[in-house]
Design an enzyme around this catalytic site. Structure first.
Site, short mmCIF file in Angstrom:
data_model
loop_
_atom_site.label_atom_id
_atom_site.label_comp_id
_atom_site.label_asym_id
_atom_site.label_seq_id
_atom_site.Cartn_x
_atom_site.Cartn_y
_atom_site.Cartn_z
N GLY A 94 1.09 -0.89 0.25
CA GLY A 94 -0.24 -0.19 -0.01
C GLY A 94 0.75 0.82 0.41
N ALA A 95 0.69 2.54 -1.29
CA ALA A 95 1.01 3.35 -1.16
C ALA A 95 1.70 4.34 0.50
CB ALA A 95 0.67 4.26 -2.42
N GLN A 98 -5.71 -8.94 -1.93
CA GLN A 98 -5.59 -7.73 -1.18
C GLN A 98 -7.08 -7.44 -0.20
OE1 GLN A 98 -3.83 -7.53 -3.98
NE2 GLN A 98 -2.13 -6.75 -2.99
N ASP A 150 -1.35 4.36 -6.76
CA ASP A 150 -0.13 4.94 -6.69
C ASP A 150 1.03 6.06 -6.29
OD1 ASP A 150 -0.97 1.92 -5.58
OD2 ASP A 150 1.09 1.58 -4.84
N ASN A 179 -2.70 2.58 -10.44
CA ASN A 179 -3.28 1.72 -9.10
C ASN A 179 -3.29 0.09 -9.38
OD1 ASN A 179 -4.21 2.16 -6.56
ND2 ASN A 179 -6.18 0.92 -7.33
N LYS A 180 -3.43 -0.30 -8.35
CA LYS A 180 -3.67 -2.35 -8.54
C LYS A 180 -4.05 -2.56 -10.09
CE LYS A 180 -2.58 -4.32 -6.63
NZ LYS A 180 -0.51 -4.59 -6.63
O1 MRU Z 1 0.63 -4.07 -3.87
P1 MRU Z 1 0.07 -3.17 -3.08
O2 MRU Z 1 -0.92 -4.34 -3.13
O3 MRU Z 1 1.34 -2.31 -2.62
O4 MRU Z 1 -1.03 -2.41 -4.84
C1 MRU Z 1 -1.76 -1.15 -3.22
C2 MRU Z 1 -2.33 -0.16 -4.12
O5 MRU Z 1 -2.49 -0.35 -5.49
C3 MRU Z 1 -3.76 0.89 -3.46
O6 MRU Z 1 -4.63 0.98 -3.94
C4 MRU Z 1 -2.90 2.52 -3.38
O7 MRU Z 1 -1.54 1.62 -2.93
C5 MRU Z 1 -3.44 2.23 -2.35
S1 MRU Z 1 -3.17 2.74 -0.64
C6 MRU Z 1 -3.51 3.37 0.37
#
Ligand code: MRU
Length: 344
Positions: free
Chosen positions: A48-49, A193, A234, A244-245
């Site tokens: 999570g960023a 997630q 992200d 984003n994801k």
């Molecule tokens: O691969 P991850 O689990 O780090 O990816 C997380 C995401 O894509 C979240 O949507 C993003 O980081 C925002 S978290 C507030």
């Protein structure tokens, strides 16, 4: 409040809640060096960023403590910062936090002062993220009409941040003010997630959640079961393109086809002032084994190629609103875009 990171100054350790094991098992990893923090980030124990940025800030504290007795402490610190900054490429919060930590020691002469400067800066970064999320929740929840069902992707909750969450922060705030009917959470392959973390966080708070497989989202939109999509980010470009994801872009396309608002929530630290366009964002590609693991297989059928991008880019034209702690802009309509520009 649920927290993914715990700084223990007397022990010189950052405790990281191992998110790979949740919700089945609660295990804390003890990171006593910047390289241990880097390993926790690369291996997805913390993800999570914003949480990645906060972990990196505490990693910097461990780095400065480890070199404080050396004559050339600044060089040793810079070397460790460069290694830590390279572990995951897409979330801008990692490089952003490392720059803040470097700047905090820029004018400092003595190593022991650098240690206290780093400790104070890491604590500020963590506290500011929580405050930003509360503000994002407050602002963003006002965009939602009463009785709304929100679809969200991946995990953007307390686990991914300094607390409360970004997209999940809006959802929590909407629930607190009685506007939310329920949440639809995508499972979010391959790391799940949504299935493991988001549905767990929401259930713990007593917020009604329905878990779906990723591929069910468009059909549920067509059936009128989704009133708004809210995701995190992200990295965001100056024109409002959103990394984003993986799967976020598909959700945005489907939301547009069904005339459903597509809302992005992120602290302003997720905006990359150097980036004009989203096409320039580096997308992390992860190992093929993740795809097989998510499918419950230990090995690929012989000769099968895989592609495993961890993120995608949603162009600004599909983004109805971006909510940061500084306010709301509307990239699809070109309104309030000054909020995405570097501050003077
Ligand atoms: O691969 P991850 O689990 O780090 O990816 C997380 C995401 O894509 C979240 O949507 C993003 O980081 C925002 S978290 C507030």
């Amino acid at each position: 409040m649920l927290k993914p990171l715990l700084w223990k100054p007397e022990e010189g350790v950052l405790e990281v809640l191992d998110q790979r094991l949740l919700p089945a098992e609660t295990r804390w990893l003890r990171c006593d060096s910047a390289s241990a923090v880097a390993e926790a980030i690369a291996g997805m124990a913390v993800r999570g960023a914003p949480a990645i940025g906060i972990a990196a800030a505490w990693g910097a504290v461990l780095a400065i403590r480890s070199v404080a007795g050396q004559e050339d402490w600044r060089q040793g610190f810079d070397r460790q910062m460069a290694a830590l900054g390279a572990v995951r490429p897409t979330a801008v919060n990692l490089g952003w936090a490392i720059n803040r930590m470097r700047e905090s020691v820029a004018g400092v002469e003595r190593a022991e002062d650098a240690v206290s400067a780093c400790e104070a800066e890491a604590a500020r970064i963590e506290a500011a993220d929580l405050a930003a999320n509360r503000r994002i929740g407050e602002l963003g929840s006002r965009l939602l009409p009463d009785g709304v069902t929100v679809l969200t992707h991946c995990n953007t909750g307390a686990l991914a941040t300094g607390g409360h969450g970004t997209a999940l922060g809006i959802i929590r705030s909407a629930w607190e003010r009685g506007a939310l009917k329920g949440v639809i959470a995508t499972e979010t392959r391959p790391w799940l997630q949504g299935a493991r973390l988001t549905s767990w966080e929401l259930a713990e708070d007593g917020i009604p959640v329905s878990l779906i497989v990723d591929s069910a989202a468009a059909a549920l939109m067509a059936a009128g079961r989704v009133d708004a999509v809210i995701i995190g980010a992200d990295r965001i470009s100056r024109q409002g393109d959103v990394a984003n994801k993986i799967g976020s872009y598909g959700l945005a396309v489907a939301a547009r086809a069904h005339d459903i608002p597509f809302i992005v929530a992120a602290p302003s630290s997720t905006i990359d002032p150097r980036l004009a366009r989203g096409d320039d964002i580096e997308i992390e590609h992860r190992e093929a084994s993740e795809i097989w693991a998510a499918a419950g297989l230990s090995r690929a059928p012989k000769g099968v190629e895989t592609l495993n991008p961890a993120f995608d880019i949603t162009p600004a034209g599909l983004v109805s609103a971006i909510v940061t702690e500084k306010g709301i802009c509307s990239p699809a309509e070109g309104q309030g875009m000054e909020l995405l520009q570097p501050s003077a």
